[in-house]
Design a protein around this motif. Structure first.
Motif, PDB file in Angstrom:
ATOM      1  N   ASN A   1      59.067  38.824  34.250  1.00 24.30           N
ATOM      2  CA  ASN A   1      59.434  39.974  35.096  1.00 24.30           C
ATOM      3  C   ASN A   1      58.322  41.034  35.216  1.00 24.30           C
ATOM      4  N   ARG A   2      57.110  40.653  34.850  1.00 26.44           N
ATOM      5  CA  ARG A   2      56.004  41.601  34.955  1.00 26.44           C
ATOM      6  C   ARG A   2      54.830  40.982  35.728  1.00 26.44           C
ATOM      7  N   ALA A   3      53.959  41.870  36.197  1.00 26.14           N
ATOM      8  CA  ALA A   3      52.759  41.450  36.945  1.00 26.14           C
ATOM      9  C   ALA A   3      51.563  41.429  36.004  1.00 26.14           C
ATOM     10  N   TYR A   4      50.766  40.358  36.073  1.00 25.33           N
ATOM     11  CA  TYR A   4      49.567  40.243  35.232  1.00 25.33           C
ATOM     12  C   TYR A   4      48.379  39.804  36.094  1.00 25.33           C
ATOM     13  N   ILE A   5      47.344  40.644  36.126  1.00 25.05           N
ATOM     14  CA  ILE A   5      46.137  40.328  36.900  1.00 25.05           C
ATOM     15  C   ILE A   5      45.346  39.255  36.155  1.00 25.05           C
ATOM     16  N   THR A   6      44.826  38.268  36.905  1.00 23.70           N
ATOM     17  CA  THR A   6      44.109  37.139  36.310  1.00 23.70           C
ATOM     18  C   THR A   6      42.887  36.801  37.153  1.00 23.70           C
ATOM     19  N   ASN A   7      41.728  36.696  36.530  1.00 23.65           N
ATOM     20  CA  ASN A   7      40.498  36.299  37.208  1.00 23.65           C
ATOM     21  C   ASN A   7      40.414  34.774  37.245  1.00 23.65           C
ATOM     22  N   ILE A   8      40.251  34.191  38.446  1.00 24.62           N
ATOM     23  CA  ILE A   8      40.190  32.731  38.578  1.00 24.62           C
ATOM     24  C   ILE A   8      39.055  32.318  39.506  1.00 24.62           C
ATOM     25  N   ASN A   9      38.691  31.050  39.429  1.00 23.20           N
ATOM     26  CA  ASN A   9      37.700  30.467  40.342  1.00 23.20           C
ATOM     27  C   ASN A   9      38.417  29.966  41.587  1.00 23.20           C
ATOM     28  N   LEU A  10      37.851  30.306  42.748  1.00 24.91           N
ATOM     29  CA  LEU A  10      38.457  29.922  44.017  1.00 24.91           C
ATOM     30  C   LEU A  10      37.429  29.251  44.910  1.00 24.91           C
ATOM     31  N   THR A  11      37.908  28.351  45.728  1.00 23.99           N
ATOM     32  CA  THR A  11      37.071  27.734  46.766  1.00 23.99           C
ATOM     33  C   THR A  11      37.635  28.124  48.124  1.00 23.99           C
TER      34      THR A  11
ATOM     35  N   LEU B   1      46.207  22.788  45.119  1.00 20.25           N
ATOM     36  CA  LEU B   1      46.951  24.044  45.051  1.00 20.25           C
ATOM     37  C   LEU B   1      46.352  25.001  46.087  1.00 20.25           C
ATOM     38  N   ILE B   2      47.207  25.483  46.990  1.00 23.52           N
ATOM     39  CA  ILE B   2      46.750  26.313  48.103  1.00 23.52           C
ATOM     40  C   ILE B   2      47.186  27.754  47.882  1.00 23.52           C
ATOM     41  N   ILE B   3      46.237  28.686  48.071  1.00 24.64           N
ATOM     42  CA  ILE B   3      46.549  30.111  47.955  1.00 24.64           C
ATOM     43  C   ILE B   3      46.155  30.811  49.254  1.00 24.64           C
ATOM     44  N   PRO B   4      47.121  31.383  49.980  1.00 27.02           N
ATOM     45  CA  PRO B   4      46.789  32.160  51.174  1.00 27.02           C
ATOM     46  C   PRO B   4      45.974  33.402  50.786  1.00 27.02           C
ATOM     47  N   GLN B   5      45.182  33.871  51.703  1.00 25.29           N
ATOM     48  CA  GLN B   5      44.266  34.970  51.427  1.00 25.29           C
ATOM     49  C   GLN B   5      44.978  36.246  50.965  1.00 25.29           C
ATOM     50  N   ARG B   6      46.192  36.506  51.458  1.00 23.45           N
ATOM     51  CA  ARG B   6      46.897  37.749  51.116  1.00 23.45           C
ATOM     52  C   ARG B   6      47.192  37.853  49.625  1.00 23.45           C
ATOM     53  N   PHE B   7      47.187  36.710  48.923  1.00 20.09           N
ATOM     54  CA  PHE B   7      47.472  36.728  47.495  1.00 20.09           C
ATOM     55  C   PHE B   7      46.203  36.798  46.646  1.00 20.09           C
ATOM     56  N   VAL B   8      45.039  36.839  47.305  1.00 20.39           N
ATOM     57  CA  VAL B   8      43.763  36.928  46.582  1.00 20.39           C
ATOM     58  C   VAL B   8      43.277  38.371  46.632  1.00 20.39           C
ATOM     59  N   LYS B   9      43.037  38.969  45.472  1.00 20.50           N
ATOM     60  CA  LYS B   9      42.566  40.339  45.362  1.00 20.50           C
ATOM     61  C   LYS B   9      41.109  40.335  44.901  1.00 20.50           C
ATOM     62  N   GLN B  10      40.316  41.228  45.423  1.00 24.55           N
ATOM     63  CA  GLN B  10      38.909  41.300  45.052  1.00 24.55           C
ATOM     64  C   GLN B  10      38.603  42.645  44.421  1.00 24.55           C
ATOM     65  N   SER B  11      37.828  42.596  43.358  1.00 17.62           N
ATOM     66  CA  SER B  11      37.380  43.814  42.683  1.00 17.62           C
ATOM     67  C   SER B  11      36.044  43.533  42.005  1.00 17.62           C
ATOM     68  N   LYS B  12      35.054  44.352  42.321  1.00 20.07           N
ATOM     69  CA  LYS B  12      33.710  44.195  41.757  1.00 20.07           C
ATOM     70  C   LYS B  12      33.181  42.784  41.974  1.00 20.07           C
ATOM     71  N   GLN B  13      33.359  42.303  43.220  1.00 21.75           N
ATOM     72  CA  GLN B  13      32.868  40.999  43.663  1.00 21.75           C
ATOM     73  C   GLN B  13      33.456  39.825  42.856  1.00 21.75           C
ATOM     74  N   LYS B  14      34.616  40.044  42.274  1.00 20.79           N
ATOM     75  CA  LYS B  14      35.310  38.954  41.591  1.00 20.79           C
ATOM     76  C   LYS B  14      36.665  38.733  42.255  1.00 20.79           C
ATOM     77  N   ASN B  15      37.157  37.502  42.153  1.00 24.63           N
ATOM     78  CA  ASN B  15      38.448  37.152  42.742  1.00 24.63           C
ATOM     79  C   ASN B  15      39.545  37.189  41.680  1.00 24.63           C
ATOM     80  N   TYR B  16      40.656  37.796  42.054  1.00 27.08           N
ATOM     81  CA  TYR B  16      41.790  37.900  41.143  1.00 27.08           C
ATOM     82  C   TYR B  16      43.061  37.474  41.870  1.00 27.08           C
ATOM     83  N   VAL B  17      44.033  37.050  41.064  1.00 29.12           N
ATOM     84  CA  VAL B  17      45.408  36.887  41.554  1.00 29.12           C
ATOM     85  C   VAL B  17      46.322  37.616  40.572  1.00 29.12           C
ATOM     86  N   VAL B  18      47.508  37.950  41.059  1.00 27.53           N
ATOM     87  CA  VAL B  18      48.478  38.626  40.195  1.00 27.53           C
ATOM     88  C   VAL B  18      49.605  37.637  39.882  1.00 27.53           C
TER      89      VAL B  18
END
Length: 400
Positions: free
Chosen positions: A352-362, A330-347
């Motif tokens: 029909n709603r947006a939900y922030i989710t903390n995930i492990n990324l390589t 599964l490939i995620i381009p960088q523009r879809f990866v959000k960072q906050s407090k040194q953690k990686n998130y995706v939305v």
């Protein structure tokens, strides 16, 4: 009264319209670009601008003022290492070289004569003087005995002593001559002269060689900048040659790509001069240190392509290095990866709603991430994490 009532009505109507617009804007879902995750085989490539850096054309310059005696090569012609391209007038240097050579030959003959004739004669003379000295010494010893016995007069004794002194002086003088012959005598002086003559010979030999403008490598003549009979000035460029070897390109890649780089990786190159053509290349060098200011790593590519004759020194373009392959990821381009407090998130997009989710990324290189925390078919939004929980309208789909 009628005017005031009319004005009040208009103001009230405008406020109502504004209120409706605000409510509508607040309730209207925000649009966001999105990507639908799917498992796929993925080849990660590294893209960067590149420049042809080697071989660099070499300007061969004149080391003195001289006349062009002959030109042996033409522009565009191939040349082998050591071949003469241009011959400058070397008549004076050759004349002086012959004089220096003859001087060495003459001095060697003198040294040979001394060693084979003069020295043997001197050694023979030493033997004679040594024998004469021994006889004179014996005569003096007998004379002293006779004088003590009254057999000879004091005058006769003094004559014999004087003769011994002469023989001793002659022997010592010759012995000193022999002892000093090689260190400070004629032979030593000749040895000094011949060493100086050899230095002079090598100097003129070098000057003769400098009149022969030769190629320092196998290559091709790019330019001939003089004509036969022309007088050259000091440091004038006489010819320009380029080495016959594979082209090397230099490119600077982001240091985050360093872990994916190694010698031997294949690359495709497109030059600005030939935007429709692809040239094959291979990685031959990966930097040993990082540019601190730019955060980049220097990489060199070697062109190995039948079309390489089209390439010129200094040409620019861009290269695509095939760094690593991944299967069923599964490939995620960088523009879809959000960072906050040194953690990686995706939305994530759900209902029909947006939900922030903390995930492990390589991280793979500079702009791509892999994850196993999501599933195929999940939709990610390119939206601010502050919009989490709010309604979202899908806009433009981003393709992997």
């Amino acid at each position: 009264m009628k005017v005031k009532s009319k004005t009040l009505f208009i103001v009230s109507f405008a406020l109502i319209i504004i209120a409706i617009f605000i409510v509508f804007s607040i309730s209207k879902p925000q649009k966001a670009d999105f990507i639908t995750l799917k498992r796929q085989d993925f080849k990660y490539t590294i893209l960067a601008n590149c420049t042809v850096d080697y071989p660099k054309p070499l300007d061969i310059k004149s080391t003195s003022e001289s006349l062009v005696k002959a030109i042996y090569k033409k522009e565009g012609e191939k040349v082998k290492k050591g071949e003469i391209i241009i011959l400058l007038d070397d008549s004076e240097e050759i004349r002086r070289l012959k004089i220096a050579s003859n001087n060495i030959i003459s001095l060697n003959k003198k040294i040979k004569n001394i060693k084979n004739v003069e020295l043997p004669n001197l050694y023979e003379k030493e033997k004679e003087l040594k024998l004469d000295l021994e006889l004179a010494k014996n005569d003096l010893s007998r004379a002293k005995d006779l004088y003590e016995a009254g057999g000879i007069s004091k005058s006769d004794l003094e004559k014999i002593q004087k003769n011994y002194g002469i023989k001793l002086s002659q022997y010592n003088q010759l012995k000193n001559t022999l002892d000093n012959y090689e260190s400070s005598g004629v032979l030593a002086e000749l040895n000094i002269q011949i060493e100086n003559a050899k230095i002079e010979y090598e100097d003129y030999k070098k000057k003769v060689e400098e009149k022969r403008i030769i190629s320092p490598f196998n290559g091709k003549i790019l330019n001939i900048n003089v004509q036969k009979g022309e007088k050259t000035s000091l440091q004038k460029v006489l010819a320009t040659v380029i080495e016959d070897t594979n082209w090397l390109l230099v490119m600077n890649v982001d240091q985050r790509e360093l872990g994916l780089l190694m010698n031997g990786l294949k690359a495709n190159v497109k030059f600005d001069a030939y935007p429709e053509e692809i040239f094959s290349a291979y990685v031959t060098y990966v930097c040993t240190q990082i540019d601190k200011e730019k955060g980049t790593c220097e990489v060199r590519l070697e062109i190995k392509d039948q079309k390489a004759n089209k390439i010129k020194y200094g040409m620019s373009g861009y290269a695509e290095i095939y760094a690593k392959s991944f299967s069923n990821v599964l490939i995620i381009p960088q523009r879809f990866v959000k960072q906050s407090k040194q953690k990686n998130y995706v939305v994530l997009y759900k209902n029909n709603r947006a939900y922030i989710t903390n995930i492990n990324l390589t991280r793979i290189g500079e702009n791509v991430f892999l994850t196993e925390d999501l599933k195929e078919g999940d939709i990610l939004l390119d939206i601010d994490i502050k919009q989490s929980g709010k309604k979202v309208s899908l806009s433009k789909e981003v393709k992997n």
